[in-house]
Design an enzyme around this catalytic site. Structure first.
Site, PDB file in Angstrom:
ATOM      1  N   CYS A 166       0.862  -1.176   0.000  1.00 44.91           N
ATOM      2  CA  CYS A 166       0.000   0.000   0.000  1.00 44.91           C
ATOM      3  C   CYS A 166       0.904   1.234   0.000  1.00 44.91           C
ATOM      4  CB  CYS A 166      -0.901   0.001   1.232  1.00 44.91           C
ATOM      5  SG  CYS A 166      -1.854   1.527   1.416  1.00 44.91           S
ATOM      6  N   ASP A 223      -0.386  -5.749   0.298  1.00 48.14           N
ATOM      7  CA  ASP A 223      -1.644  -6.002  -0.402  1.00 48.14           C
ATOM      8  C   ASP A 223      -1.464  -7.291  -1.196  1.00 48.14           C
ATOM      9  OD1 ASP A 223      -3.106  -3.707   0.374  1.00 48.14           O
ATOM     10  OD2 ASP A 223      -2.089  -2.500  -1.139  1.00 48.14           O
ATOM     11  N   VAL A 235       5.553 -14.111 -23.929  1.00 50.23           N
ATOM     12  CA  VAL A 235       6.371 -13.617 -22.820  1.00 50.23           C
ATOM     13  C   VAL A 235       7.125 -14.809 -22.232  1.00 50.23           C
ATOM     14  CG1 VAL A 235       4.575 -13.834 -21.023  1.00 50.23           C
ATOM     15  CG2 VAL A 235       6.416 -12.163 -20.750  1.00 50.23           C
ATOM     16  N   GLU A 236       8.393 -14.613 -21.950  1.00 53.59           N
ATOM     17  CA  GLU A 236       9.190 -15.670 -21.337  1.00 53.59           C
ATOM     18  C   GLU A 236       8.786 -15.731 -19.864  1.00 53.59           C
ATOM     19  OE1 GLU A 236      11.547 -17.808 -19.185  1.00 53.59           O
ATOM     20  OE2 GLU A 236      12.101 -15.684 -18.994  1.00 53.59           O
ATOM     21  N   SER A 237       8.391 -16.922 -19.413  1.00 49.02           N
ATOM     22  CA  SER A 237       7.715 -17.035 -18.115  1.00 49.02           C
ATOM     23  C   SER A 237       8.604 -16.705 -16.913  1.00 49.02           C
ATOM     24  CB  SER A 237       7.090 -18.418 -17.954  1.00 49.02           C
ATOM     25  OG  SER A 237       8.071 -19.426 -18.020  1.00 49.02           O
ATOM     26  N   HIS A 256      -3.926  -0.505  -6.064  1.00 50.41           N
ATOM     27  CA  HIS A 256      -4.309  -1.721  -6.785  1.00 50.41           C
ATOM     28  C   HIS A 256      -4.475  -1.464  -8.276  1.00 50.41           C
ATOM     29  CE1 HIS A 256      -6.307  -2.897  -2.737  1.00 50.41           C
ATOM     30  NE2 HIS A 256      -5.062  -3.313  -2.762  1.00 50.41           N
ATOM     31  N   GLU A 257      -5.178  -0.396  -8.589  1.00 49.31           N
ATOM     32  CA  GLU A 257      -5.451  -0.080  -9.993  1.00 49.31           C
ATOM     33  C   GLU A 257      -4.150   0.181 -10.750  1.00 49.31           C
ATOM     34  OE1 GLU A 257      -8.896   1.288  -7.399  1.00 49.31           O
ATOM     35  OE2 GLU A 257      -6.724   1.440  -7.296  1.00 49.31           O
TER      36      GLU A 257
END
Length: 154
Positions: free
Chosen positions: A52, A59, A74-76, A93-94
């Site tokens: 936060c 969070d 995307v390479e994991s 969060h957003e």
């Protein structure tokens, strides 16, 4: 079977320290090898953590990322390190959710991408954040993200 060229990757197969921030994290990509075929790739991060920005308290979120590649995957390992780099990062969060999505879109230029971030309650209120690039390609199978609405003890 298609052999993927991984020669340009810097993290896969190497010992890599956890990036200290999302800005430091290096996202990498590999060619998909399946041009002309629409398919959905899903990554699920059920234990995503950030801080936060106001209190410094942790969070937690369950994040689901779906995308239809247009030449790149995307390479994991790099994605894992990128997501883990948020552990000491203070953001709402957003902001976390949209930053993840936009970095992936910038890296991959996918045909379509969506992210669902199901944040655990803070102050008694769960916050869920959803974003996508537009309509998915016609005919792709999009399973439900599989994360139930938060119910508490109800």
């Amino acid at each position: 079977m298609t052999k993927t060229d991984v020669s340009g990757l810097s993290q896969l197969g190497a010992k890599v320290d956890l990036p200290q921030s999302p800005e430091e994290a290096v996202l990498e990509r590999v060619p998909s090898g399946h041009g002309g075929t629409d398919f959905v790739v899903r990554f699920t991060a059920p234990e995503f953590t950030s801080l936060c920005p106001m209190t410094g308290q942790p969070d937690f979120a369950h994040i689901v990322i779906d995308y239809v590649p247009d030449g790149w995957l995307v390479e994991s390992k790099s994605l894992k390190l990128f997501l883990h780099s948020f552990r000491n990062h203070g953001a709402f969060h957003e902001d976390c959710t949209i930053e993840i999505a936009k970095r992936l879109v910038s890296l991959l230029s996918p045909k379509w991408l969506r992210i669902g971030a199901y944040w655990y309650p803070r102050g008694g209120i769960p916050i869920d954040v959803f974003w996508q690039t537009g309509n998915p390609p016609e005919g792709v199978w999009l399973p439900d993200q599989g994360v139930p609405t938060y119910r508490g003890r109800g």
